[in-house]
Design a protein around this motif. Structure first.
Motif, PDB file in Angstrom:
ATOM      1  N   ARG A  96       0.749  -1.095   0.207  1.00  0.00           N
ATOM      2  CA  ARG A  96      -0.132  -0.039   0.073  1.00  0.00           C
ATOM      3  C   ARG A  96       1.068   1.223  -0.063  1.00  0.00           C
ATOM      4  N   ASP A 149      -1.820   8.832   4.921  1.00  0.00           N
ATOM      5  CA  ASP A 149      -3.023   8.566   4.213  1.00  0.00           C
ATOM      6  C   ASP A 149      -3.400   6.970   4.501  1.00  0.00           C
ATOM      7  N   ILE A 150      -2.300   6.436   5.534  1.00  0.00           N
ATOM      8  CA  ILE A 150      -2.324   4.856   5.829  1.00  0.00           C
ATOM      9  C   ILE A 150      -3.649   4.677   6.704  1.00  0.00           C
ATOM     10  N   THR A 151      -4.190   3.573   6.292  1.00  0.00           N
ATOM     11  CA  THR A 151      -5.309   2.994   7.006  1.00  0.00           C
ATOM     12  C   THR A 151      -5.056   1.987   8.039  1.00  0.00           C
ATOM     13  N   ALA A 152      -5.797   1.585   8.778  1.00  0.00           N
ATOM     14  CA  ALA A 152      -5.600   0.446   9.661  1.00  0.00           C
ATOM     15  C   ALA A 152      -5.542  -0.770   9.047  1.00  0.00           C
ATOM     16  N   ASP A 153      -6.517  -0.690   7.771  1.00  0.00           N
ATOM     17  CA  ASP A 153      -6.567  -2.101   7.125  1.00  0.00           C
ATOM     18  C   ASP A 153      -5.271  -2.267   6.157  1.00  0.00           C
ATOM     19  N   ASP A 154      -4.883  -1.154   5.599  1.00  0.00           N
ATOM     20  CA  ASP A 154      -3.768  -1.140   4.777  1.00  0.00           C
ATOM     21  C   ASP A 154      -2.689  -1.928   5.515  1.00  0.00           C
TER      22      ASP A 154
END
Length: 251
Positions: free
Chosen positions: A100, A106-111
């Motif tokens: 990712r 912009d990093i999400t927990a899901d990423d």
């Protein structure tokens, strides 16, 4: 034809495309039966199986979601299905990977969860299963990245996952050595895969200018290093991270 892996069983994760496909084909040419793991590219995996069967080896095509870290899913099920289809693998290549890319803001927990699961946790679980079942003389080969030595912006999650692979390689070598199992990591530089063609193909002249051998890598270049580590001449090598970049200096 010299077939140094004749009679061996190899499990290659993420084998349907790119570097993984080249690794599986090379190991088959060297005589190994091949368990071909894929996530979603079933047709590509089946085409590879037909190619490998044409080389005179047994194959198994196995789907597994490597983001599933439970004791009944992902890497654990993949190893078990390989055992059922072909036997206990002598060679495990942890090639499957995901990324990712973007600013850290912009990093999400899901990423974070998905990349760390596929790139770092799944190889660790595969090593656990190998420690429980693999015979002496077994080989585990991880695919890392030169990103750990050549920092580049917008790749924090990917770099973290590959850094974990590099670190665990040395630790696991100490644990697996007494079992007669070696573990090493191959860290490719820029390689001519579909992912590269989509995202970074415009950078070929720039990257080539920073590479001692004057070109970007091909999947077969990485497969050749993996095949050597899987073969008899690398029996004394363990706990190492081998950079396979053609002399790349800087991303």
């Amino acid at each position: 034809m010299d077939r140094p892996l004749l009679g061996k069983i190899a499990l290659v994760t993420g084998a349907s495309r790119g570097i993984g496909r080249a690794i599986a084909e090379r190991l088959a040419r060297d005589g190994a039966d091949i368990a071909i793991h894929y996530g979603s590219s079933r047709l590509d995996a089946e085409a590879l199986a037909q190619l490998c069967q044409g080389l005179g080896v047994r194959t198994a095509v196995i789907q597994a979601d490597l983001t599933d870290l439970s004791d009944q899913g992902g890497a654990v099920r993949l190893f078990a299905e390989t055992v059922r289809a072909l036997g206990v693998p002598d060679i495990v290549v942890n090639n499957a990977g995901t990324g990712r890319f973007g600013p850290v803001s912009d990093i999400t927990a899901d990423d974070l969860a998905n990349v760390l699961a596929v790139n770092a946790a799944a190889p660790l679980l595969m090593a656990r299963e190998a420690a429980r079942q693999m015979r002496p003389g077994g080989r585990i080969i991880n695919i890392g990245s030169v990103i750990t030595d050549m920092p580049a912006a917008k790749r924090a999650v990917y770099a973290a996952s590959k850094g974990a692979v590099h670190a665990m390689t040395g630790v696991l070598a100490q644990e697996l050595g007494p079992l007669g199992i070696t573990i090493n990591t191959v860290a490719p530089g820029v390689t001519n895969t579909d992912r590269f063609k989509v995202g970074d193909a415009s950078r070929v002249p720039e990257i080539t200018s920073r590479t001692a051998l004057g070109r970007i890598g091909e999947p077969a270049d990485i497969a050749a290093v993996v095949a050597w580590l899987a073969g008899p001449d690398a029996a004394w090598i363990t706990g190492e991270v081998i950079r396979a970049s053609g002399g790349l200096r800087g991303l």
